[in-house]
Structures are given as C-alpha cells and as structure tokens.
Design a protein around this motif. Structure first.
Motif, PDB file in Angstrom:
ATOM      1  N   ALA A   1       4.048 -13.604 -14.476  1.00  0.00           N
ATOM      2  CA  ALA A   1       4.829 -15.012 -15.262  1.00  0.00           C
ATOM      3  C   ALA A   1       6.105 -15.323 -14.620  1.00  0.00           C
ATOM      4  O   ALA A   1       6.092 -16.535 -14.504  1.00  0.00           O
ATOM      5  CB  ALA A   1       4.730 -14.569 -16.793  1.00  0.00           C
ATOM      6  N   GLU A   2       6.941 -14.331 -14.319  1.00  0.00           N
ATOM      7  CA  GLU A   2       8.129 -14.845 -13.713  1.00  0.00           C
ATOM      8  C   GLU A   2       8.088 -15.272 -12.227  1.00  0.00           C
ATOM      9  O   GLU A   2       8.750 -15.871 -11.860  1.00  0.00           O
ATOM     10  CB  GLU A   2       9.038 -13.606 -13.671  1.00  0.00           C
ATOM     11  CG  GLU A   2       9.544 -13.161 -15.000  1.00  0.00           C
ATOM     12  CD  GLU A   2      10.212 -11.799 -15.160  1.00  0.00           C
ATOM     13  OE1 GLU A   2      10.560 -11.267 -14.204  1.00  0.00           O
ATOM     14  OE2 GLU A   2      10.831 -11.496 -16.154  1.00  0.00           O
TER      15      GLU A   2
ATOM     16  N   PRO B   1     -13.596  -8.503   2.689  1.00  0.00           N
ATOM     17  CA  PRO B   1     -14.493  -9.069   1.370  1.00  0.00           C
ATOM     18  C   PRO B   1     -13.704  -8.865   0.115  1.00  0.00           C
ATOM     19  O   PRO B   1     -13.962  -9.715  -0.863  1.00  0.00           O
ATOM     20  CB  PRO B   1     -15.678  -7.985   1.340  1.00  0.00           C
ATOM     21  CG  PRO B   1     -15.003  -6.770   2.262  1.00  0.00           C
ATOM     22  CD  PRO B   1     -14.316  -7.356   3.343  1.00  0.00           C
ATOM     23  N   GLN B   2     -12.634  -7.805   0.027  1.00  0.00           N
ATOM     24  CA  GLN B   2     -11.742  -7.857  -1.193  1.00  0.00           C
ATOM     25  C   GLN B   2     -10.433  -7.496  -0.632  1.00  0.00           C
ATOM     26  O   GLN B   2     -10.289  -7.102   0.372  1.00  0.00           O
ATOM     27  CB  GLN B   2     -12.459  -6.748  -1.864  1.00  0.00           C
ATOM     28  CG  GLN B   2     -13.796  -6.769  -2.554  1.00  0.00           C
ATOM     29  CD  GLN B   2     -14.267  -5.912  -3.545  1.00  0.00           C
ATOM     30  OE1 GLN B   2     -13.572  -4.867  -3.632  1.00  0.00           O
ATOM     31  NE2 GLN B   2     -15.636  -5.954  -4.266  1.00  0.00           N
ATOM     32  N   GLN B   3      -9.573  -7.639  -1.830  1.00  0.00           N
ATOM     33  CA  GLN B   3      -8.062  -7.360  -1.311  1.00  0.00           C
ATOM     34  C   GLN B   3      -7.612  -6.599  -2.620  1.00  0.00           C
ATOM     35  O   GLN B   3      -8.077  -7.025  -3.657  1.00  0.00           O
ATOM     36  CB  GLN B   3      -7.389  -8.535  -0.895  1.00  0.00           C
ATOM     37  CG  GLN B   3      -7.760  -9.345   0.555  1.00  0.00           C
ATOM     38  CD  GLN B   3      -7.240  -8.480   1.416  1.00  0.00           C
ATOM     39  OE1 GLN B   3      -6.589  -7.146   1.504  1.00  0.00           O
ATOM     40  NE2 GLN B   3      -7.343  -8.865   2.717  1.00  0.00           N
ATOM     41  N   HIS B   4      -6.649  -5.847  -2.424  1.00  0.00           N
ATOM     42  CA  HIS B   4      -6.220  -5.286  -3.528  1.00  0.00           C
ATOM     43  C   HIS B   4      -4.600  -5.454  -3.626  1.00  0.00           C
ATOM     44  O   HIS B   4      -3.992  -5.505  -2.723  1.00  0.00           O
ATOM     45  CB  HIS B   4      -6.047  -3.648  -3.467  1.00  0.00           C
ATOM     46  CG  HIS B   4      -5.847  -2.960  -4.629  1.00  0.00           C
ATOM     47  ND1 HIS B   4      -6.529  -2.989  -6.005  1.00  0.00           N
ATOM     48  CD2 HIS B   4      -4.623  -2.064  -5.081  1.00  0.00           C
ATOM     49  CE1 HIS B   4      -5.955  -1.984  -6.697  1.00  0.00           C
ATOM     50  NE2 HIS B   4      -4.890  -1.756  -6.310  1.00  0.00           N
ATOM     51  N   VAL B   5      -4.086  -5.623  -4.974  1.00  0.00           N
ATOM     52  CA  VAL B   5      -2.892  -5.967  -5.420  1.00  0.00           C
ATOM     53  C   VAL B   5      -2.344  -4.757  -6.098  1.00  0.00           C
ATOM     54  O   VAL B   5      -2.986  -4.525  -7.285  1.00  0.00           O
ATOM     55  CB  VAL B   5      -2.565  -7.324  -6.108  1.00  0.00           C
ATOM     56  CG1 VAL B   5      -1.100  -7.552  -6.650  1.00  0.00           C
ATOM     57  CG2 VAL B   5      -3.048  -8.401  -5.264  1.00  0.00           C
ATOM     58  N   GLY B   6      -1.245  -4.199  -5.889  1.00  0.00           N
ATOM     59  CA  GLY B   6      -0.670  -3.083  -6.574  1.00  0.00           C
ATOM     60  C   GLY B   6      -0.506  -3.639  -7.983  1.00  0.00           C
ATOM     61  O   GLY B   6      -0.153  -4.611  -8.649  1.00  0.00           O
ATOM     62  N   ARG B   7      -0.055  -2.557  -8.995  1.00  0.00           N
ATOM     63  CA  ARG B   7       0.061  -2.762 -10.347  1.00  0.00           C
ATOM     64  C   ARG B   7       1.312  -3.863 -10.583  1.00  0.00           C
ATOM     65  O   ARG B   7       2.468  -3.512 -10.110  1.00  0.00           O
ATOM     66  CB  ARG B   7       0.166  -1.660 -10.958  1.00  0.00           C
ATOM     67  CG  ARG B   7       0.210  -1.499 -12.590  1.00  0.00           C
ATOM     68  CD  ARG B   7       0.327  -0.259 -13.277  1.00  0.00           C
ATOM     69  NE  ARG B   7       0.306  -0.561 -14.617  1.00  0.00           N
ATOM     70  CZ  ARG B   7       0.218   0.680 -15.503  1.00  0.00           C
ATOM     71  NH1 ARG B   7       0.331   1.882 -15.010  1.00  0.00           N
ATOM     72  NH2 ARG B   7       0.356   0.365 -16.825  1.00  0.00           N
ATOM     73  N   ARG B   8       0.805  -4.795 -11.421  1.00  0.00           N
ATOM     74  CA  ARG B   8       2.038  -5.716 -11.734  1.00  0.00           C
ATOM     75  C   ARG B   8       1.957  -5.906 -13.465  1.00  0.00           C
ATOM     76  O   ARG B   8       0.936  -5.930 -13.811  1.00  0.00           O
ATOM     77  CB  ARG B   8       2.042  -6.958 -11.010  1.00  0.00           C
ATOM     78  CG  ARG B   8       2.235  -7.085  -9.747  1.00  0.00           C
ATOM     79  CD  ARG B   8       3.667  -6.881  -9.406  1.00  0.00           C
ATOM     80  NE  ARG B   8       3.788  -7.104  -7.808  1.00  0.00           N
ATOM     81  CZ  ARG B   8       3.644  -5.908  -6.856  1.00  0.00           C
ATOM     82  NH1 ARG B   8       3.044  -5.088  -7.263  1.00  0.00           N
ATOM     83  NH2 ARG B   8       3.666  -6.529  -5.745  1.00  0.00           N
TER      84      ARG B   8
ATOM     85  N   THR C   1      -4.666   0.830 -11.581  1.00  0.00           N
ATOM     86  CA  THR C   1      -4.080   0.841 -10.365  1.00  0.00           C
ATOM     87  C   THR C   1      -3.514  -0.744  -9.824  1.00  0.00           C
ATOM     88  O   THR C   1      -2.837  -0.647  -8.905  1.00  0.00           O
ATOM     89  CB  THR C   1      -5.153   1.449  -9.260  1.00  0.00           C
ATOM     90  OG1 THR C   1      -6.225   0.395  -9.085  1.00  0.00           O
ATOM     91  CG2 THR C   1      -5.825   2.719  -9.470  1.00  0.00           C
ATOM     92  N   GLY C   2      -4.089  -1.651 -10.462  1.00  0.00           N
ATOM     93  CA  GLY C   2      -3.674  -3.058 -10.123  1.00  0.00           C
ATOM     94  C   GLY C   2      -4.802  -3.958 -10.240  1.00  0.00           C
ATOM     95  O   GLY C   2      -5.673  -3.838 -10.980  1.00  0.00           O
ATOM     96  N   ILE C   3      -4.856  -5.023  -9.429  1.00  0.00           N
ATOM     97  CA  ILE C   3      -5.776  -6.089  -9.457  1.00  0.00           C
ATOM     98  C   ILE C   3      -6.561  -6.173  -7.845  1.00  0.00           C
ATOM     99  O   ILE C   3      -6.066  -6.168  -7.146  1.00  0.00           O
ATOM    100  CB  ILE C   3      -4.940  -7.253  -9.676  1.00  0.00           C
ATOM    101  CG1 ILE C   3      -4.065  -7.205 -11.060  1.00  0.00           C
ATOM    102  CG2 ILE C   3      -6.057  -8.676  -9.682  1.00  0.00           C
ATOM    103  CD1 ILE C   3      -3.299  -8.764 -11.073  1.00  0.00           C
ATOM    104  N   THR C   4      -7.893  -6.204  -8.119  1.00  0.00           N
ATOM    105  CA  THR C   4      -8.615  -6.200  -6.899  1.00  0.00           C
ATOM    106  C   THR C   4      -9.127  -7.705  -6.854  1.00  0.00           C
ATOM    107  O   THR C   4      -9.528  -8.238  -8.008  1.00  0.00           O
ATOM    108  CB  THR C   4     -10.008  -5.209  -7.161  1.00  0.00           C
ATOM    109  OG1 THR C   4      -9.473  -3.867  -6.970  1.00  0.00           O
ATOM    110  CG2 THR C   4     -10.795  -5.383  -5.792  1.00  0.00           C
TER     111      THR C   4
END
Length: 220
Positions: free
Chosen positions: A176-177, A163-170, A204-207
């Motif tokens: 952009a790179e 249902p959801q996934q998490h991406v660590g902090r960027r 914490t990052g991006i959900t």
C-alpha cells in the motif's frame, strides 16, 4: 574465478569498489540508516535484510519509493551532489550494509576502470525509478500502480519473457505504501488479481502467473 577489469559488469565493478573501500554497519528493524536532514556523505550496499526508501506527505502518508533487497545499492543522493539525502532509508528487517564515503568512491573512480560508468548508470536508474513512481501515483489507478510495482519487484523484463515471476514476501501495508493507497484497497485489488488468475499468494510471497496481462494493466 574473479572477473578482470575489462570484462567485469558495471554492477560487479561497483560492488567490488564499495566492499573494498567501505565498512560494515548493522541496523535494527525499524531504525533509520539515514533521513533527509542528514548530509549525503555515503553510498550503501545492502548485504542482508531489507531497506525501505520512503517519502512522507504533509498529511503523514508514507510513499515507499523502493524496497532495497540484498545486493542492491542505495543512498544515491551522495552521487548527485546534493547536500542531504532525498528519502528516508528505514530497515524493514534487521539489516547489514557496507557504507562507503562519497569522496573515497569518487577518488577511486579516477583509477578503477568502469567505475565512473557504473556510478552514472546507478544514478540514472534511481532517477528513473523516482520519476516513474511519482508519475504513477499522480496519473494511474491503484490496479495499474500495483501491477507495475509487482512487475518491477519481480525483475520482469518484457524483452526476456518468462512464464512466471516471483516476488518476495511483502505485507499488504508495504504494498500500500508503494502505490500510495490504503491497505484495504490493496487487499481488495490483490484478491481481484488472484480471482482472475493473474497471481497467487502463499507464505513465500507472490507468484505472478499472467505477466502479459499484468503488463497491460500496468500501462493503464
């Protein structure tokens, strides 16, 4: 309980070989593990920190091919038979790695069940990642590229939906790179994704909230 040679996964076999044959090294933030003008003599396993695999354009723009996380392997040029590495490997955070000489790893593959297959699988994955990133930069819009990168970093797999996934902090600059865009453009697209309830951003990052829609965008 340690897995036997017969039932260990290719990743387990590879990591065990690197740790057995390699030696630990530490790198300070912003320092380089290797550059394209160095001989491709070693494969690396990241134990802690983050490593950015980068290419630079003639105009000085940075394209981050991948952000390596702990438990992942990098330095694939050592397996491809090339004389030098094909990217820059920069420590985005203080990092500790295990480095194993190409010759030692190849010699071990002759006596370690599953190691040769693991090395071939690793090399194939890296070539797919590089080809996909270059194709996306050449032919896809910034929203499509950003959706694809976020899904890739989250480990999203369409055949095992979550249902959801998490991406660590960027940072926005790191993203952009990775999509070959200006930071301001990435910030604008992230805000659009958030307003559309496709994702949420916190310390914490991006959900990722709407994986199906992000997959559709990534195909665009």
């Amino acid at each position: 309980m340690v897995a036997s040679a017969s039932d260990a996964s290719p990743q387990h076999v590879l990591h065990a070989a690197i740790e057995r044959l390699g030696s630990g090294q530490n790198f300070r933030r912003h320092s380089y593990v290797y550059t394209p003008n160095q001989p491709a003599h070693a494969l690396y396993l990241l134990l802690s920190g983050q490593i950015g695999l980068q290419m630079f354009s003639s105009e000085g723009r940075t394209l981050t091919i991948k952000v390596v996380e702990p438990g992942q392997v990098f330095g694939h040029s050592a397996l491809a038979g090339g004389n030098t590495y094909d990217t820059y490997a920069q420590a985005l955070q203080s990092a500790r790695v295990v480095a194993v000489a190409r010759g030692a790893l190849l010699a071990a593959s002759a006596t370690t069940p599953g190691l040769s297959m693991a090395l071939l699988e690793l090399l194939g994955q890296q070539r797919q990642t590089l080809s996909r990133r270059i194709e996306e930069v050449a032919f896809k819009s910034v929203p499509a590229r950003l959706a694809s990168v976020l899904l890739e970093m989250s480990g999203d797999q369409a055949h095992h939906p979550q249902p959801q996934q998490h991406v660590g902090r960027r940072t926005h600059q790191q993203l952009a790179e990775m999509v070959n865009a200006y930071r301001e453009t990435v910030t604008k697209v992230l805000n659009q994704f958030r307003d559309a309830h496709l994702l949420d951003v916190d310390r914490t990052g991006i959900t990722l909230l709407n994986l199906s829609r992000l997959r559709e965008l990534a195909q665009g």
